[in-house]
Write a protein that holds these residues in place. Structure first.
Motif, PDB file in Angstrom:
ATOM      1  N   THR A   1      84.222   0.408  40.063  1.00  9.70           N
ATOM      2  CA  THR A   1      84.355   1.105  39.148  1.00  9.70           C
ATOM      3  C   THR A   1      85.478   2.301  39.670  1.00  9.70           C
ATOM      4  OG1 THR A   1      82.714   2.133  40.462  1.00  9.70           O
ATOM      5  CG2 THR A   1      82.185   1.169  38.482  1.00  9.70           C
TER       6      THR A   1
ATOM      7  N   GLU B   1      78.740  -2.132  26.059  1.00  8.83           N
ATOM      8  CA  GLU B   1      79.110  -2.796  27.192  1.00  8.83           C
ATOM      9  C   GLU B   1      79.332  -1.857  28.511  1.00  8.83           C
ATOM     10  OE1 GLU B   1      80.640  -5.420  27.688  1.00  8.83           O
ATOM     11  OE2 GLU B   1      79.518  -5.687  25.345  1.00  8.83           O
TER      12      GLU B   1
ATOM     13  N   THR C   1      88.540  -1.874  37.371  1.00  7.62           N
ATOM     14  CA  THR C   1      88.213  -3.328  35.891  1.00  7.62           C
ATOM     15  C   THR C   1      88.807  -2.378  35.100  1.00  7.62           C
ATOM     16  OG1 THR C   1      86.568  -3.271  37.984  1.00  7.62           O
ATOM     17  CG2 THR C   1      86.353  -3.791  34.838  1.00  7.62           C
TER      18      THR C   1
ATOM     19  N   LEU D   1      75.944  -1.608  30.703  1.00  6.53           N
ATOM     20  CA  LEU D   1      75.817  -2.418  30.747  1.00  6.53           C
ATOM     21  C   LEU D   1      75.942  -2.933  32.308  1.00  6.53           C
ATOM     22  CD1 LEU D   1      75.262  -5.618  28.157  1.00  6.53           C
ATOM     23  CD2 LEU D   1      73.064  -4.642  28.717  1.00  6.53           C
ATOM     24  N   ALA D   2      77.668  -2.654  32.545  1.00  5.58           N
ATOM     25  CA  ALA D   2      78.563  -2.475  33.619  1.00  5.58           C
ATOM     26  C   ALA D   2      77.837  -1.504  34.640  1.00  5.58           C
ATOM     27  CB  ALA D   2      80.318  -2.351  33.038  1.00  5.58           C
TER      28      ALA D   2
ATOM     29  N   SER E   1      76.013   6.987  37.044  1.00  4.07           N
ATOM     30  CA  SER E   1      76.997   6.860  36.397  1.00  4.07           C
ATOM     31  C   SER E   1      77.056   8.345  35.009  1.00  4.07           C
ATOM     32  CB  SER E   1      76.336   5.607  35.780  1.00  4.07           C
ATOM     33  OG  SER E   1      75.421   5.458  35.088  1.00  4.07           O
TER      34      SER E   1
ATOM     35  N   LEU F   1      75.158  -0.941  35.540  1.00  5.11           N
ATOM     36  CA  LEU F   1      73.462  -1.842  36.212  1.00  5.11           C
ATOM     37  C   LEU F   1      73.893  -2.948  36.932  1.00  5.11           C
ATOM     38  CD1 LEU F   1      71.416  -2.217  33.074  1.00  5.11           C
ATOM     39  CD2 LEU F   1      71.793   0.346  34.973  1.00  5.11           C
ATOM     40  N   ASP F   2      75.493  -2.690  36.976  1.00  2.00           N
ATOM     41  CA  ASP F   2      75.447  -4.269  37.907  1.00  2.00           C
ATOM     42  C   ASP F   2      76.412  -4.351  38.554  1.00  2.00           C
ATOM     43  OD1 ASP F   2      77.163  -6.690  38.806  1.00  2.00           O
ATOM     44  OD2 ASP F   2      77.825  -7.490  36.530  1.00  2.00           O
ATOM     45  N   PRO F   3      76.295  -4.573  40.616  1.00  4.62           N
ATOM     46  CA  PRO F   3      76.743  -3.656  41.363  1.00  4.62           C
ATOM     47  C   PRO F   3      78.285  -4.210  41.303  1.00  4.62           C
ATOM     48  CG  PRO F   3      74.586  -5.340  41.841  1.00  4.62           C
ATOM     49  CD  PRO F   3      74.595  -4.727  40.613  1.00  4.62           C
ATOM     50  N   THR F   4      78.162  -5.692  41.590  1.00  2.00           N
ATOM     51  CA  THR F   4      79.508  -6.516  41.432  1.00  2.00           C
ATOM     52  C   THR F   4      80.651  -5.751  40.716  1.00  2.00           C
ATOM     53  OG1 THR F   4      79.449  -7.921  39.503  1.00  2.00           O
ATOM     54  CG2 THR F   4      78.032  -7.891  41.923  1.00  2.00           C
ATOM     55  N   VAL F   5      80.160  -4.682  39.343  1.00  8.85           N
ATOM     56  CA  VAL F   5      81.483  -4.556  38.666  1.00  8.85           C
ATOM     57  C   VAL F   5      82.029  -3.459  39.160  1.00  8.85           C
ATOM     58  CG1 VAL F   5      82.041  -2.805  36.763  1.00  8.85           C
ATOM     59  CG2 VAL F   5      80.454  -5.227  36.387  1.00  8.85           C
TER      60      VAL F   5
END
Length: 320
Positions: A102, A90, A77, A93-94, A201, A96-100
């Motif tokens: 890493t 940024e 990403t 926030l990412a 994280s 917390l988003d399981p769809t991002v």
């Protein structure tokens, strides 16, 4: 990847002029679509030669996530923005988003609320610096974690050395210096899960002054900070090239763990070791000699009466 991004990538990777017809055939689109995409890219700041036999890309130092993705396949990403409050925000926030997917890298041309350690504002003029944050999800305990700030400092310092042809130095724990002035700050933050005690994280923020004229720095930091190209000269390499070099080196260092060779390289680049430093703990100011940097990145200082181990904080020393 959009059609516009595909066309940009084709032209950036080509050593020859590409005709509109050849681009259209390669991407199975119309020549009109190619023309429209070129116009849109030019509105965004990209430059092209319009020749009788086609288009040729003219180097412009703009971020392009698609191109960086090719250089950094280990980062699934990569997001680039024109402006944001801060890339650290940024990345948070990412996280917390399981769809991002890493690792994730966030870049911006300027930060409205960028900050360094102790929440100090970070000078972020548009398109004259590198402002980025890398999000990692290691799922490890604190004891298992490598020293990410130290790893990043080695990667940044050695990457600049390789491309610039000059030697940078590291001030414990997170600043990179060139010719006695600060050019880069690094900030690492970790988030843990209370129940498991695991680190969920890690975010590594890196701010590099790239091509800021010396006279443009605020008066209060002008004598202490500089940029890689502070004299108005044309940089021989792009910001994207430096970004790719930094993270290529960083992930190579990670892959070599638990080998602690990076700590020796960090120590060799330190301009603090062997020098008299001052620091404050619980309201008391101490003076001593910086003797070593431990395997966990702590600074060992010998004062007149005792040895102090600094895991965080700030030191001052004679003018470098």
């Amino acid at each position: 990847m959009t059609t516009k991004e595909k066309i940009l990538l084709l032209l950036q990777q080509s050593d020859v002029v590409l005709s509109g017809e050849k681009i259209a055939q390669s991407l199975t689109i119309s020549r009109t679509a190619v023309w429209k995409a070129i116009k849109e890219l030019e509105k965004e700041g990209y430059q092209f030669d319009h020749l009788a036999n086609g288009y040729r890309y003219l180097s412009t130092d703009l971020y392009n996530a698609a191109v960086l993705q090719k250089e950094l396949p280990m980062i699934p990403t990569i997001e680039a923005s024109d402006a944001t409050e801060s890339t650290m925000k940024e990345a948070k926030l990412a996280a917390l988003d399981p769809t991002v997917a890493t690792p994730a890298l966030f870049l911006t041309e300027t930060q409205i609320g960028g900050h360094g350690r102790f929440n100090r504002p970070f000078f972020s003029p548009k398109k004259q610096g590198i402002y980025m944050s890398l999000l990692l999800k290691p799922n490890q305990s604190f004891q298992e974690l490598p020293q990410y700030t130290v790893l990043a400092a080695v990667a940044v310092s050695e990457a600049i050395d390789a491309l610039l042809g000059k030697k940078t130095a590291i001030k414990w724990v997170n600043d990179i210096y060139l010719d006695g002035k600060k050019i880069c700050g690094i900030l690492s933050e970790a988030t843990s899960d209370f129940e498991s005690g695991r680190i969920t994280s890690i975010i590594i923020g890196v701010g590099i002054s790239f091509s800021i004229p010396q006279t443009d720095f605020p008066a209060e930091i002008r004598d202490k900070a500089t940029s890689l190209f502070a004299g108005g000269e044309t940089p021989p390499f792009s910001r994207s090239a430096l970004i790719a070099e930094i993270w290529t080196r960083f992930f190579a260092l990670l892959a070599q763990l638990p080998n602690d060779d990076y700590l020796d390289r960090y120590r060799q680049k330190s301009f603090v070791l062997g020098r008299t430093v001052q620091f404050t703990q619980q309201g008391v100011t101490y003076t001593g000699i910086a003797q070593d940097i431990t395997a966990t990145g702590e600074l060992v200082v010998q004062t007149a009466h005792e040895q102090k181990i600094l895991s965080s904080g700030e030191i001052s020393l004679e003018k470098y």
